[in-house]
Design a protein around this motif. Structure first.
Motif, PDB file in Angstrom:
ATOM      1  N   HIS A 199       0.770  -1.168  -0.208  1.00 28.66           N
ATOM      2  CA  HIS A 199      -0.106  -0.137   0.124  1.00 28.66           C
ATOM      3  C   HIS A 199       0.922   1.192  -0.045  1.00 28.66           C
ATOM      4  CE1 HIS A 199      -3.155  -2.965   1.861  1.00 28.66           C
ATOM      5  NE2 HIS A 199      -3.784  -2.479   0.960  1.00 28.66           N
ATOM      6  N   ARG A 200       1.797   1.162   1.370  1.00 27.38           N
ATOM      7  CA  ARG A 200       2.942   2.658   0.858  1.00 27.38           C
ATOM      8  C   ARG A 200       3.529   2.602  -0.850  1.00 27.38           C
ATOM      9  NH1 ARG A 200       5.356   1.841   6.719  1.00 27.38           N
ATOM     10  NH2 ARG A 200       3.800   3.000   7.953  1.00 27.38           N
ATOM     11  N   ALA A 201       3.897   1.379  -1.110  1.00 25.05           N
ATOM     12  CA  ALA A 201       4.573   1.946  -2.599  1.00 25.05           C
ATOM     13  C   ALA A 201       3.704   2.510  -3.374  1.00 25.05           C
ATOM     14  CB  ALA A 201       5.044   0.373  -2.921  1.00 25.05           C
ATOM     15  N   PHE A 202       2.515   1.516  -3.498  1.00 25.84           N
ATOM     16  CA  PHE A 202       1.581   2.327  -4.198  1.00 25.84           C
ATOM     17  C   PHE A 202       0.731   3.471  -4.262  1.00 25.84           C
ATOM     18  CE2 PHE A 202      -3.625   2.217  -5.714  1.00 25.84           C
ATOM     19  CZ  PHE A 202      -3.087   2.264  -7.256  1.00 25.84           C
ATOM     20  N   GLU A 203       1.132   3.606  -3.600  1.00 23.42           N
ATOM     21  CA  GLU A 203       0.530   5.759  -2.848  1.00 23.42           C
ATOM     22  C   GLU A 203       1.101   6.370  -3.233  1.00 23.42           C
ATOM     23  OE1 GLU A 203      -0.218   6.590   1.843  1.00 23.42           O
ATOM     24  OE2 GLU A 203      -1.751   7.165   1.074  1.00 23.42           O
ATOM     25  N   ALA A 204       3.003   5.877  -2.846  1.00 18.86           N
ATOM     26  CA  ALA A 204       4.067   6.677  -3.542  1.00 18.86           C
ATOM     27  C   ALA A 204       4.276   6.800  -5.064  1.00 18.86           C
ATOM     28  CB  ALA A 204       5.063   6.565  -3.047  1.00 18.86           C
ATOM     29  N   VAL A 205       3.837   5.792  -5.724  1.00 10.63           N
ATOM     30  CA  VAL A 205       3.527   5.690  -7.102  1.00 10.63           C
ATOM     31  C   VAL A 205       1.877   6.489  -7.384  1.00 10.63           C
ATOM     32  CG1 VAL A 205       3.129   4.048  -9.187  1.00 10.63           C
ATOM     33  CG2 VAL A 205       5.330   3.440  -7.138  1.00 10.63           C
ATOM     34  N   LEU A 206       1.492   6.485  -7.127  1.00 12.77           N
ATOM     35  CA  LEU A 206      -0.180   6.817  -7.467  1.00 12.77           C
ATOM     36  C   LEU A 206       0.285   8.404  -7.562  1.00 12.77           C
ATOM     37  CD1 LEU A 206      -2.550   5.851  -7.966  1.00 12.77           C
ATOM     38  CD2 LEU A 206      -3.759   6.260  -5.675  1.00 12.77           C
ATOM     39  N   LYS A 207       1.065   8.788  -6.359  1.00 12.65           N
ATOM     40  CA  LYS A 207       1.469  10.106  -5.685  1.00 12.65           C
ATOM     41  C   LYS A 207       2.041  11.380  -6.959  1.00 12.65           C
ATOM     42  CE  LYS A 207       3.885  13.019  -2.780  1.00 12.65           C
ATOM     43  NZ  LYS A 207       4.893  12.759  -1.185  1.00 12.65           N
ATOM     44  N   ASP A 208       2.579  10.632  -8.064  1.00 12.57           N
ATOM     45  CA  ASP A 208       3.356  11.514  -8.567  1.00 12.57           C
ATOM     46  C   ASP A 208       1.661  11.539 -10.143  1.00 12.57           C
ATOM     47  OD1 ASP A 208       5.453  10.720  -7.882  1.00 12.57           O
ATOM     48  OD2 ASP A 208       6.251   9.117  -8.873  1.00 12.57           O
ATOM     49  N   TRP A 209       0.425  10.737  -9.442  1.00  9.88           N
ATOM     50  CA  TRP A 209      -0.606  10.706 -11.249  1.00  9.88           C
ATOM     51  C   TRP A 209      -1.208  11.137 -10.476  1.00  9.88           C
ATOM     52  CZ3 TRP A 209      -0.810   7.527 -15.456  1.00  9.88           C
ATOM     53  CH2 TRP A 209       0.604   7.088 -15.521  1.00  9.88           C
ATOM     54  N   GLN A 210      -2.027  11.718  -9.305  1.00 13.37           N
ATOM     55  CA  GLN A 210      -2.844  11.994  -9.206  1.00 13.37           C
ATOM     56  C   GLN A 210      -3.046  13.009  -7.235  1.00 13.37           C
ATOM     57  OE1 GLN A 210      -4.276  10.557  -5.891  1.00 13.37           O
ATOM     58  NE2 GLN A 210      -5.594   8.864  -6.833  1.00 13.37           N
ATOM     59  N   SER A 211      -3.768  14.373  -7.684  1.00 17.05           N
ATOM     60  CA  SER A 211      -3.126  15.534  -6.607  1.00 17.05           C
ATOM     61  C   SER A 211      -3.781  14.330  -5.361  1.00 17.05           C
ATOM     62  CB  SER A 211      -4.320  16.346  -6.945  1.00 17.05           C
ATOM     63  OG  SER A 211      -5.711  16.182  -7.178  1.00 17.05           O
ATOM     64  N   GLN A 267       6.167   1.293 -13.027  1.00 19.98           N
ATOM     65  CA  GLN A 267       7.288   1.294 -12.283  1.00 19.98           C
ATOM     66  C   GLN A 267       7.252  -0.499 -11.156  1.00 19.98           C
ATOM     67  OE1 GLN A 267       9.449   3.520  -9.672  1.00 19.98           O
ATOM     68  NE2 GLN A 267       7.843   5.439  -9.927  1.00 19.98           N
ATOM     69  N   ASN A 268       8.336  -0.706 -10.466  1.00 20.98           N
ATOM     70  CA  ASN A 268       8.610  -2.003 -10.004  1.00 20.98           C
ATOM     71  C   ASN A 268       8.215  -2.966  -8.747  1.00 20.98           C
ATOM     72  OD1 ASN A 268       9.508  -4.532  -9.403  1.00 20.98           O
ATOM     73  ND2 ASN A 268      11.564  -4.736 -10.688  1.00 20.98           N
ATOM     74  N   LEU A 269       7.311  -2.715  -8.459  1.00 18.22           N
ATOM     75  CA  LEU A 269       6.831  -3.312  -6.536  1.00 18.22           C
ATOM     76  C   LEU A 269       8.256  -3.853  -6.089  1.00 18.22           C
ATOM     77  CD1 LEU A 269       4.860  -3.079  -4.532  1.00 18.22           C
ATOM     78  CD2 LEU A 269       4.480  -5.491  -5.247  1.00 18.22           C
ATOM     79  N   ALA A 270       9.237  -4.867  -6.859  1.00 18.65           N
ATOM     80  CA  ALA A 270       9.776  -5.109  -5.693  1.00 18.65           C
ATOM     81  C   ALA A 270      10.620  -4.149  -5.245  1.00 18.65           C
ATOM     82  CB  ALA A 270      10.512  -6.430  -6.019  1.00 18.65           C
ATOM     83  N   GLU A 271      11.541  -3.481  -6.203  1.00 12.94           N
ATOM     84  CA  GLU A 271      12.567  -2.515  -6.389  1.00 12.94           C
ATOM     85  C   GLU A 271      12.572  -1.278  -5.278  1.00 12.94           C
ATOM     86  OE1 GLU A 271      15.991  -3.274  -7.181  1.00 12.94           O
ATOM     87  OE2 GLU A 271      15.032  -4.565  -7.636  1.00 12.94           O
ATOM     88  N   LEU A 272      10.921  -0.979  -4.934  1.00 13.47           N
ATOM     89  CA  LEU A 272       9.984   0.456  -4.506  1.00 13.47           C
ATOM     90  C   LEU A 272      10.581   0.051  -3.029  1.00 13.47           C
ATOM     91  CD1 LEU A 272       7.061   0.949  -5.976  1.00 13.47           C
ATOM     92  CD2 LEU A 272       9.204   2.510  -6.501  1.00 13.47           C
TER      93      LEU A 272
END
Ligand code: IMP
Length: 450
Positions: free
Chosen positions: A121-133, A185-190
């Motif tokens: 969830h933390r990784a997804f939230e960080a990736v999403l941050k670049d996509w949506q306000s 992005q690649n989950l394993a590397e985040l």
């Protein structure tokens, strides 16, 4: 409706960080002198923050554990609608155990239905941050993706962890890996945050699963089906109850201003659903909203109509340590906004107020308070809509400040400086409910109950 004796619920009555933790701590301490006491937290997770300071100088920051965890004889409960991050929780427990031997602190119970909030969830939230306000203002602790799992009907719960449902956990990892891959992005590397150590890589599915298995073994003894036990305690009126809400009504996803909202129900209503109807919040005797007395603070991108632009804001920020407990971000400082507080009182069903920080006061500065908004010639009430708020003009009134020494020495209402009494009367009249308590300094005993 008949009220349930010895029951208290405490919520943040503004935008968070009002000082709820110490109020809960004080109430639990008092109730524990008279008999057993349950402290129940129903919402949020590692996004909250409350630092407990001990006479020895030791400091422990609580995030997922409710306040009251240091009080022997209390049982603290992490309820069904919390989102729990297992490794952060274990680290927090280790810190708590360093201060207080397990036998001397409160008992801890975790509802087996509590929702898991994981590194995925933390990784997804960080990736999403670049996509949506929407992700911009988050604490980065993966709170909203964990709640989104519930709405999408695929949450992992504590019991999936402690009974280790490997198929479910594997499916969870693969789904987040696919979503994140779709976003390039690649989950394993985040890398994701840990409670106090350096960031760690989420790792491969196997690494992720192995880590969780270890955590499951350690948390297992605290996790249980608590439904019947809770119902028994609630019907036994000898047992005191303190419901500790996390965040604040002004951060609720329905009542807050986007994008600076959290994903949980921050009102007393959440207690009803988290306890599966066992506790009807209408039956709770005291439903207190905690607010800062002389100013407001907020983190995020929201533009508060009463934002302080003078150097007084810096003074308050320094004196009252207005930096986020979880993220360390400097907080915006604003004049007390009574239209906003009236709104939060109404939608939050708050029936009494607790005012903290009465000692944040300056002899050379009057206390400036916004009592109304004007939109053109019309007087309007608060609405949780930034576009609307951008257009309103606050109407202020100024009250004389009070003597800090006289305030610190006061033990009861009659001993308060008359200016402080006049201020409390105004707040109570404008918000429409009584003030039950104030705090006059950071220590447990620096509080006056009316
Ligand atoms: P999230 O809860 O991490 O999703 O963050 C959403 C918004 O709520 C952000 O603006 C956070 O800064 C704010 N927030 C979350 N928890 C707290 C808190 O305990 N105090 C103050 N602000 C908070």
């Amino acid at each position: 409706m008949k009220l349930r004796p010895r029951s208290y619920a405490i919520c943040g009555g503004a935008f968070g960080d009002e000082g709820k933790g110490r109020i809960v701590d004080m109430l639990v301490h008092q109730l524990s002198q008279e008999g057993p006491v349950v402290v129940y937290r129903d919402n949020g997770g590692a996004n909250a923050g409350h630092t407990v300071e001990f006479p020895t100088g030791q400091r422990v920051a609580l995030h997922q554990l409710p306040s009251g965890v240091f009080i022997q004889g209390a049982v603290v409960v992490l309820g069904k609608e919390m989102v729990l991050h297992p490794s952060d929780l274990l680290e927090e427990l280790a810190q708590v155990n360093q201060v207080e031997a397990t036998a001397d602190r409160a008992e801890i119970k975790i509802d087996e239905m509590a929702i898991l909030s994981l590194d995925t969830h933390r990784a997804f939230e960080a990736v999403l941050k670049d996509w949506q306000s929407g992700g911009k203002g988050s604490t980065g602790r993966g709170i909203s993706p964990a709640y989104a799992d519930v709405l999408l009907r695929h949450p992992l719960r504590m019991r999936d962890l402690v009974h280790f449902d490997e198929a479910k956990v594997s499916q969870h990892y693969q789904m987040y890996a696919a979503l994140i891959q779709g976003l390039g992005q690649n989950l394993a590397e985040l890398e994701v945050s840990t409670l106090s150590g350096p960031k760690i890589k989420v790792g491969t599915e196997k690494e992720f699963i192995n880590r969780l298995k270890q955590q499951a073994d350690q948390l297992g003894p605290l996790v249980a089906d608590i439904h019947d036990w809770l119902a028994e305690q609630w019907s036994d009126h000898k047992c005191g109850f303190v419901f500790e809400k996390a965040q604040a009504v002004g951060l609720d996803y329905r009542w807050g201003v986007y994008p600076d909202v959290t994903a949980s129900d921050t009102t007393f209503g959440g207690i009803f659903s988290a306890t599966e109807g066992v506790v009807d919040p209408e039956m709770i005797e005291i439903k207190a909203g905690v607010i800062k007395a002389t100013y407001m603070s907020s983190v995020g991108t929201r533009k508060l109509p009463t934002l302080m632009k003078s150097e007084l804001a810096d003074r308050i920020r320094q004196d009252a340590h207005e930096y986020g407990a979880t993220t360390k971000r400097p907080r915006d400082i604003a004049y007390l906004d009574l239209p906003a507080l009236r709104f939060f009182q109404k939608v939050g069903r708050i029936n009494t107020l607790i005012l903290t920080h009465m000692d944040v006061i300056y002899a050379d500065q009057p206390v400036k308070v916004c009592t109304a908004y004007k939109l053109g010639k019309e007087t309007v009430e608060y609405r949780p809509d930034q576009e609307f708020l951008n257009d309103v003009t606050p109407v202020y009134t100024e009250l004389p400040s009070w003597d800090a020494k006289k305030l610190a020495a006061a033990q009861k209402y009659d001993q308060l400086p008359k200016e402080a009494q006049a201020f409390l009367k105004l707040i109570s009249r404008e918000i429409g409910i009584p003030v039950m308590m104030i705090t006059t300094g950071p220590q447990r005993e620096q509080g006056i109950v009316f």
